[in-house]
Enzyme design. Structure first.
Site, PDB file in Angstrom:
ATOM      1  CD  GLN A  95      -1.074  -0.324   3.739  1.00 43.37           C
ATOM      2  OE1 GLN A  95      -1.188   0.580   4.537  1.00 43.37           O
ATOM      3  NE2 GLN A  95      -1.737  -1.465   3.858  1.00 43.37           N
ATOM      4  CG  HIS A  97      -0.653   5.545   3.929  1.00 44.53           C
ATOM      5  ND1 HIS A  97      -1.821   4.832   3.981  1.00 44.53           N
ATOM      6  CD2 HIS A  97       0.254   4.820   4.637  1.00 44.53           C
ATOM      7  CE1 HIS A  97      -1.624   3.731   4.695  1.00 44.53           C
ATOM      8  NE2 HIS A  97      -0.374   3.692   5.087  1.00 44.53           N
ATOM      9  CD  GLU A 114       2.221   3.762   7.854  1.00 48.19           C
ATOM     10  OE1 GLU A 114       1.047   4.145   7.695  1.00 48.19           O
ATOM     11  OE2 GLU A 114       2.577   2.590   7.703  1.00 48.19           O
ATOM     12  CG  HIS A 171       3.974   1.080   3.631  1.00 50.16           C
ATOM     13  ND1 HIS A 171       3.496   2.218   3.040  1.00 50.16           N
ATOM     14  CD2 HIS A 171       3.063   0.770   4.584  1.00 50.16           C
ATOM     15  CE1 HIS A 171       2.368   2.570   3.603  1.00 50.16           C
ATOM     16  NE2 HIS A 171       2.061   1.708   4.546  1.00 50.16           N
ATOM     17  NE  ARG A 191      -6.370  -3.212   0.913  1.00 52.57           N
ATOM     18  CZ  ARG A 191      -7.670  -3.065   1.200  1.00 52.57           C
ATOM     19  NH1 ARG A 191      -8.592  -3.266   0.285  1.00 52.57           N
ATOM     20  NH2 ARG A 191      -8.038  -2.715   2.403  1.00 52.57           N
TER      21      ARG A 191
HETATM   22 ZN    ZN Z   1       0.526   2.014   6.014  1.00 56.76          ZN
END
Ligand code: ZN
Length: 317
Positions: A95, A97, A114, A171, A191
């Site tokens: 995926q 972001h 993240e 990732h 995704r």
């Molecule tokens: Zn993630």
């Protein structure tokens, strides 16, 4: 009276989840496919509840709106961070972001940068961290031809590793990994590849290829170098400090004083036992607890043997 805010997590079942959140931390989990513990969260998809003190029973999002002084009267409209523990009993989807600009425009929420602290990993456990495509054109061609072996960068991981995953990073967390994630308060995931898995109704999970190709970073992902300092009674590791967050590991071996270095601090106890002392009151600590030290707690002490991950909002520091 100033006091810490202990929080009750929210659990999410996932196709890739397992039962380690119960085994390792003693949590009451909804099923043997529990993937995520949203430990410190004000995100609408899973809001933490205050467990103790004056604000007992309040949701973190309500508290943030009703008592901004506890958070240093922030200018941010929503509580900016989200702490999770993830039990990857199988691979998560590959995926990416979006960043704040793209996410606010297309999803109406923050982007998602993240980072991961690896709590435990089975031998030979791996993650996907970046990709080998040299251009956006090559990236979309390799995705279209499902050339995953050449496209995806695999990295071996072990307990104690830390990975910075800025928005735009391809990732996936691999099978057999338990991770504490500190992230922006966002739930937007694009995704790319889900290993052609079907859920128990026989359905594939949705992919988001055009968005993924739009937001993907081309080029190498740079991880951070941890900075370690030792006070004699505690070891402090600073994993990262940037505009999004600062993330530390605190390993306490004996009584140690701490000062608030940001408007407020998020803490997760990952191992050991000990005590937190705030304004003369003692709170016992054990593995699996999560709390916020709000603005009116300017200093505190820890005693015992504790391993914790702490974080605060980056731009406030
Ligand atoms: Zn993630």
């Amino acid at each position: 009276m100033s006091e810490p805010l202990f929080l009750k997590p929210v659990f999410h079942e996932k196709i890739w989840g397992g039962s380690k959140l119960a085994k390792e931390f003693g949590y009451q989990i909804p099923s043997e496919h529990t993937g995520e513990c949203w430990a410190i969260s004000a995100h609408p998809n899973g809001v933490s509840t205050v467990l103790n003190g004056k604000y007992q029973g309040m949701k973190l999002d309500e508290l943030y709106q009703a008592h901004p002084a506890l958070f240093g009267n922030p200018d941010k409209a929503v509580f900016p961070l989200l702490t999770k523990i993830l039990d990857a009993n199988d691979w998560l989807s590959v995926q990416v972001h979006p960043d704040d600009t793209y996410a606010l425009e297309h999803e109406g929420e923050l982007g998602k940068t993240e980072c991961w602290y690896v709590i435990a990993a089975e031998p030979d456990a791996q993650i996907i961290y970046g990709h080998h495509a040299k251009s956006r054109k090559e990236l979309s061609e390799m995705i279209a031809s499902k050339d995953w072996n050449h496209l995806l960068t695999r990295v071996k991981v072990k307990a104690g590793d830390f990975f910075y995953v800025p928005s735009g990073t391809m990732h996936a967390i691999g099978k057999g990994i338990l991770i504490l994630e500190t992230q922006q308060s966002s739930d937007t995931t694009y995704r790319v590849y889900d290993f052609d898995r079907k859920d128990n109704q026989g359905n594939l999970r949705e992919l988001h290829l055009p968005q993924s190709i739009d937001v993907m970073t081309i080029g190498e992902i740079k991880n951070t170098t941890p900075l370690i300092s030792n006070t004699g009674t505690a070891e402090i590791t600073t994993f990262i400090t940037n505009d999004f967050f600062t993330v530390y590991q605190w390993r306490v071996h004996a009584k140690t004083s701490f000062k608030q270095s940001a408007p407020y601090t998020l803490v997760s106890v990952l191992d050991g036992e000990g005590e937190l002392i705030v304004s003369g009151d003692t709170y016992s600590l054990k593995k699996g607890q999560h709390f916020i030290l709000p603005s009116d707690v300017s200093q505190w002490e820890f005693s015992g043997h504790l391993s914790m991950i702490a974080s605060h909002d980056g731009s406030n520091s």
